[in-house]
Structures are given as structure tokens and as C-alpha cells.
Design an enzyme around this catalytic site. Structure first.
Site, short mmCIF file in Angstrom:
data_model
loop_
_atom_site.label_atom_id
_atom_site.label_comp_id
_atom_site.label_asym_id
_atom_site.label_seq_id
_atom_site.Cartn_x
_atom_site.Cartn_y
_atom_site.Cartn_z
N ALA A 85 0.85 -1.18 0.00
CA ALA A 85 0.00 0.00 0.00
C ALA A 85 0.89 1.24 0.00
CB ALA A 85 -0.91 0.00 1.22
N GLY A 106 -0.75 -4.83 0.34
CA GLY A 106 -1.94 -4.65 -0.48
C GLY A 106 -1.86 -5.37 -1.80
N GLU A 110 -2.86 -8.82 -1.13
CA GLU A 110 -4.30 -8.89 -0.92
C GLU A 110 -5.07 -8.71 -2.24
OE1 GLU A 110 -4.95 -7.58 3.66
OE2 GLU A 110 -4.04 -6.06 2.37
N GLU A 133 2.90 -6.05 7.10
CA GLU A 133 2.28 -4.94 7.82
C GLU A 133 2.71 -4.84 9.28
OE1 GLU A 133 -0.59 -5.74 4.40
OE2 GLU A 133 0.75 -6.89 5.69
#
Length: 258
Positions: A67, A110, A113, A133
């Protein structure tokens, strides 16, 4: 809002579309605008009568390296709960036609994901995967703690999430995260698989996808909501601030548990 630089859309024969993530200056890191635009674009493609399969890949050697750190650094708990990405991720997961991830380079956070939101993935043998993370004082917030254990089991998911370790494509293939390891052009291999899918009955494929998803995702949205609430709490911690600062300063973080 201008989106043209974020995605490269290519229409191939047989109703196959390629969606290239084009934020190469940040190794295709997924900020809010990009994720929302990705969901919008997928929905727009699905409305095309001829659309059969969508292949998602990253331009210039990386699928998506996580991200956007700068965006997360200022994220408050309220913002995390109301984040536009929450509905965008849901819309991506609910795409009625097959989504294939074609992975090269880094597929982290991200990006991982996003892969998990696809139906299956092919990857280059040198690709790298991870959910790091916790190294930033956070946790996966877009399906990592919910979708990943449904694929590889709770124990392996725990190992991957708690360690934040970057793992090789060979391990991801062994664990079932990716279906095919490629020595050469991953995108070409994905197109080959997509062609086989696209030549089958489209309504049968969409219903098969719906049935498959129901078999493994009953209760998923409730679990996803809990995951996001937990993630939002971490947005206010000093460990998050320290983790992101350490990442930017290229040093080891000193976490306090606060």
C-alpha cells in the site's frame, strides 16, 4: 479526477482484458485512488458484453509492492473505517467473471491482498510475496487475515502474517497461493490460461465462480468487517508511527506495544 496513468487497459481476442497497474515510480504501490479506479475499471469491463476474463498485472517488473506508506502514515481510526478502499476491495472480490493475477517482482501487503482477491494467480519463479504490515505496527486490512487462511490454512497464514517475512514464489506454489510457476513471460502464460477459460460457456463460468466463492466465503464479509475494525485501531498507535518512520529511515523499528 485523472486516472489515466494508473491503469493500462488492453482488450485482446476472445473477450480477454489485461489490466496493467501503472504506478511504476512507487513500484505500483496501491493508494486509495488506484484501488478505487481498479474497482471502477473492472466493473466497466464487466459491462462490456464480450468480456470473459480479466488479467491483472503490474508494469515494469513489479505486481504491487504494498500500500502507499505516506497515505497510511496519516490514517486515523475513523478514516480507516470509512476508507473508500473498503468498498472498492469488496467490488473487486465480487467481480462476476474470472480475475487472474499475473505476478512478477514484488507482491507485498496490499499487492498480496489484490492477488487474494483474484480467482487464481500465476507467478514468475523469482517473484517475492509477503504481508509485512506488522513491521509497520499494523496488520493486513484488506483480506490478508481472512482470505489467506482459507487458502493455505491458519498455521501457515499465521507464520506468514506474524513474521512479515518475504517469501519465494516456490513456497507460494507449494502452499497453493499460486497455481503456476513460470520461467519466462508470466503475462503470456496467463493469456494462454485465460484463452482456455474464455472459450467455455460464459454463464456457466459465472455461476461456477459464484458457487465456488460461496463454498469458501460464507461469513467472509462479517470477518472482513471485524478485520477492518481491528486494523483501524492500529492506525492510532505509536507503534504504527514508529514502524513507518523506521521504514522511511531504513532502520530497525523500536516497538513499545503502544
Amino acid at each position: 479526477m485523472e486516472h489515466k496513468s494508473f491503469l493500462q487497459v488492453t482488450k485482446l481476442v476472445d473477450g480477454i482484458f489485461q489490466l496493467g497497474i501503472n504506478r511504476t515510480e512507487r513500484k505500483n504501490a496501491l493508494n486509495t485512488e488506484l484501488v478505487v479506479h481498479l474497482a471502477d475499471t473492472i466493473e466497466s469491463i464487466v459491462k462490456t458484453e464480450s468480456a470473459r476474463v480479466i488479467i491483472i498485472y503490474g508494469l515494469k517488473g513489479n505486481f504491487a509492492a504494498g500500500a502507499d506508506i505516506d497515505e497510511i502514515a496519516t490514517l486515523s481510526p475513523k478514516q480507516a473505517l470509512l476508507d473508500a478502499r473498503v468498498s472498492a476491495w469488496r467490488r473487486i472480490r465480487q467481480c462476476p467473471i474470472p480475475l487472474i493475477a499475473a505476478v512478477e517482482g514484488y507482491c507485498l501487503g496490499g499487492g498480496m491482498e489484490l492477488l487474494l482477491s483474484c480467482d487464481f494467480a500465476l507467478a514468475h519463479k523469482d517473484a517475492k510475496f509477503g504481508l509485512p504490515e506488522v513491521k509497520l505496527g499494523l496488520m493486513p486490512g484488506a483480506g490478508g487475515t481472512q482470505i489467506l487462511p482459507r487458502i493455505i490454512g491458519k498455521n501457515r497464514a499465521a507464520r506468514m502474517i506474524y513474521s512479515g517475512e518475504i517469501m519465494p514464489a516456490s513456497t507460494m506454489a507449494e502452499w497453493g497461493v499460486i497455481t503456476d510457476l513460470c520461467d519466462e513471460n508470466v503475462l503470456e502464460s496467463a493469456v494462454s490460461v485465460a484463452t482456455k477459460i474464455a472459450r467455455n460457456a460464459p454463464f456457466a463460468i459465472s455461476q461456477a465462480k459464484r458457487s465456488l466463492n460461496n463454498s469458501v466465503e460464507m461469513g467472509l464479509e462479517s470477518a472482513m468487517s471485524f478485520e477492518r475494525q481491528t486494523f483501524s485501531i492500529l492506525a492510532a498507535t505509536t507503534d504504527k508511527t514508529e514502524g513507518i518512520a523506521a521504514f522511511k529511515e531504513k532502520r530497525h523499528a523500536k516497538f513499545t506495544g503502544n
